[in-house]
Design an enzyme around this catalytic site. Structure first.
Site, PDB file in Angstrom:
ATOM      1  N   LYS A   1       0.845  -1.201   0.000  1.00  0.00           N
ATOM      2  CA  LYS A   1       0.000   0.000   0.000  1.00  0.00           C
ATOM      3  C   LYS A   1       0.875   1.244   0.000  1.00  0.00           C
ATOM      4  O   LYS A   1       1.890   1.301   0.727  1.00  0.00           O
ATOM      5  CB  LYS A   1      -0.886  -0.042   1.250  1.00  0.00           C
ATOM      6  CG  LYS A   1      -1.937   1.052   1.339  1.00  0.00           C
ATOM      7  CD  LYS A   1      -2.816   0.835   2.586  1.00  0.00           C
ATOM      8  CE  LYS A   1      -3.905   1.872   2.741  1.00  0.00           C
ATOM      9  NZ  LYS A   1      -4.741   1.653   3.929  1.00  0.00           N
TER      10      LYS A   1
ATOM     11  N   SER B   1      -9.585   1.666   2.981  1.00  0.00           N
ATOM     12  CA  SER B   1      -8.730   2.367   2.054  1.00  0.00           C
ATOM     13  C   SER B   1      -7.701   1.495   1.344  1.00  0.00           C
ATOM     14  O   SER B   1      -7.131   1.919   0.343  1.00  0.00           O
ATOM     15  CB  SER B   1      -8.013   3.501   2.780  1.00  0.00           C
ATOM     16  OG  SER B   1      -7.156   2.979   3.789  1.00  0.00           O
TER      17      SER B   1
ATOM     18  N   SER C   1      -9.640  -0.541   7.279  1.00  0.00           N
ATOM     19  CA  SER C   1      -9.090  -0.447   5.923  1.00  0.00           C
ATOM     20  C   SER C   1      -8.404  -1.693   5.385  1.00  0.00           C
ATOM     21  O   SER C   1      -8.089  -1.737   4.197  1.00  0.00           O
ATOM     22  CB  SER C   1      -8.126   0.729   5.826  1.00  0.00           C
ATOM     23  OG  SER C   1      -8.864   1.903   5.649  1.00  0.00           O
TER      24      SER C   1
HETATM   25  N1  GLN Z   1     -13.003   4.001   6.587  1.00  0.00           N
HETATM   26  C1  GLN Z   1     -12.339   4.474   7.752  1.00  0.00           C
HETATM   27  C2  GLN Z   1     -12.005   5.926   7.578  1.00  0.00           C
HETATM   28  O1  GLN Z   1     -12.351   6.457   6.586  1.00  0.00           O
HETATM   29  C3  GLN Z   1     -11.123   3.655   8.044  1.00  0.00           C
HETATM   30  C4  GLN Z   1      -9.929   3.997   7.246  1.00  0.00           C
HETATM   31  C5  GLN Z   1      -8.723   3.194   7.590  1.00  0.00           C
HETATM   32  O2  GLN Z   1      -8.820   2.178   8.289  1.00  0.00           O
HETATM   33  N2  GLN Z   1      -7.558   3.674   7.181  1.00  0.00           N
HETATM   34  O3  GLN Z   1     -11.408   6.541   8.402  1.00  0.00           O
END
Ligand code: GLN
Length: 486
Positions: free
Chosen positions: A74, A153, A177
């Site tokens: 990532k 994400s 994420s």
């Molecule tokens: N969807 C969550 C957010 O928008 C989690 C994102 C993540 O785990 N990086 O913050």
């Protein structure tokens, strides 16, 4: 694509070469990435050289648990200048041309174990989002239906594994994420206990919640990668001294009389029928194996969304203050008469996308004097009570036995259409209802594929989530492994 465990074994035995697996992986990326947009950068030349290096190390007699395994990383996990060039964009215009001077510990451990990184994967800008649509460089598409999001994400990493481009990927999980895109793409995603895996070199979003973890096509491969990542790191003071777990050798060991807790809140009115069905089938499978299923109560599950969307943006607003146009990344051109203040403002206005700005404003607001107690302090209290509720489920009492693990959906529904939720940030935040409480409590959790929802002639994967007490990754993976067989 073969499993990582099979690739590593074949390369270790010198039946096949790292070079050949890495070439196949890059060929698949060249073929599929134009449609999927899972990768922001591919390392054609560097990966070939690294594969040759792995083949040399094997020939010299080294034992490498990830020998020659192609890995996707990532793009908020830093890779230093050598051998991979250092670009780390976080899918942000702000860091479009940034080059990291160092390599994240987690990535370095995978490299040391013989993995070959073939590219950096797409994400929501600075990992803020649940769909990968907030990438400044365009969305990633779900390999099961290119009209739909892969989740986020870590959507690029999930799509790379689901499409068979790499058997393994690294993601990061602050509020879901790793698990949520794993569920939407039909793969396995593990968020380790807070402190299990070093965060050094992971670009910080919310430091008290962030963890790096593995994404893989099955439980064994996830365990294989996780085993190389764990352990104390002098470069990250929050890494735990709890000895790294031995995951692979215990994976198929029988479990004691299993007790699995199912929160009553797991059946929310908002669930897609395919999600409830996946839960029913999983509960039946566990009961069929002799597990005792008990109901537990997580009364603050709904409040976890509000608490998370205060704590995470608060920490993000502080972490992202470092992007000031002076030291990192983008620097705005100044006009005549403009000074330092304009440099800060214009660099940030030009460099950050709308979701990142929304988080910074939210976070700054909840931390500001006069609002701090009402929002931030209250959210921390909710966070503490969520942890207490999980602890109560794990320790038992009031006539209920202690639970070895909890079972919940990973997401309320299967992958949604690209564009479906972009106009409504709150709808997107609700996607995280089953995942964020785990981060607030610092627990290990994982998503495993559990069937499909048939929608518009497409088969969309559905996942379920297994949550374990702190540092009980081994139990969690064994439960997942049991389920994989049924
Ligand atoms: N969807 C969550 C957010 O928008 C989690 C994102 C993540 O785990 N990086 O913050």
């Amino acid at each position: 694509m073969m499993k990582a465990a099979e690739i590593a074994a074949a390369v270790q035995r010198r039946e096949r070469s790292a070079a050949e697996f890495v070439r196949a992986s890059l060929d698949a990326a060249d073929r599929l990435n134009p449609t999927l947009h899972a990768f922001l950068e591919l390392f054609h030349e560097q990966a070939r050289q690294q594969a040759a290096e792995v083949d040399r190390r094997i020939a010299a007699g080294e034992r490498l648990p990830l020998a020659g395994v192609p890995l996707a990383v990532k793009d908020n996990i830093c890779l230093g200048p050598t051998p991979y060039g250092g670009r780390t964009t976080c899918a942000s215009r702000f860091l479009e041309h940034y080059r990291s001077p160092f390599t994240a510990t987690a990535a370095q451990r995978a490299i040391n174990a013989g993995a070959v990184i073939i590219g950096k994967t797409n994400l929501d800008e600075f990992a803020m989002g649940s769909s990968t649509e907030h990438s400044a460089f365009g969305p990633t598409r779900n390999p099961h239906d290119p009209e739909r999001v892969p989740g986020g994400s870590s959507g690029g990493s999930a799509a790379a594994v689901a499409a068979g481009i790499t058997p393994l990927a690294l993601g990061s999980d602050t509020g879901g994420s790793i698990r949520q895109p794993a569920a939407h793409c039909g793969i396995v995603g593990v968020k380790p206990t807070y402190g299990r895996v070093s965060r050094y070199g992971l670009v910080a979003f919310a430091s008290s919640l962030d963890q790096i973890g593995p994404m893989a096509s099955d439980v064994r491969d996830a365990a294989l990668l996780l085993e190389t990542l764990c352990g104390v790191d002098p470069l990250d003071a929050t890494t735990s001294r709890v000895p790294p777990p031995s995951l692979l050798p215990t994976l198929d060991e029988p479990l004691p009389q299993l007790v699995i807790g199912v929160p009553k809140q797991a059946r929310s009115r908002g669930n897609h029928p395919a999600v409830d069905d996946a839960m029913d089938r999983t509960i039946a499978a566990l009961a069929g194996m002799g597990a005792e299923i008990v109901e537990v109560d997580l009364p603050l599950l709904e409040a976890s969304i509000a608490a998370y969307y205060i704590v995470a943006p608060a920490e993000a607003s502080s972490n992202l203050a470092r992007f000031d146009g002076v030291r990192f990344g983008r620097r705005a051109e100044l006009r005549d008469g403009e000074g330092l203040y304009e440099l800060y403002c214009r660099s940030r206005a030009e460099g950050f996308g709308p979701e990142v700005k929304r988080r910074i404003m939210l976070g700054t607001h909840v931390l500001s004097s006069g609002y701090y107690d009402a929002y931030y302090t209250t959210a921390l209290k909710v966070r503490r009570r969520i942890l207490n509720d999980f602890n109560a489920a794990f320790t038992g009492g009031h006539g209920r036995p202690p639970c070895h693990a909890l079972l919940m959906p990973t997401t309320p529904g299967p992958a949604f259409r690209i564009g479906e939720k972009t106009q409504d940030p709150l709808a997107l935040y609700l996607e995280d209802i089953y995942t964020v409480s785990v981060n607030l409590a610092g627990l290990p959790a994982m998503s495993i594929p559990r069937g499909f929802a048939d929608i518009d002639g497409k088969r969309l994967p559905v996942g379920v989530q297994i949550i374990a007490p702190p540092f009980e990754e081994s139990t969690m993976l064994r439960v997942a492994r049991l389920l994989e067989a049924r």
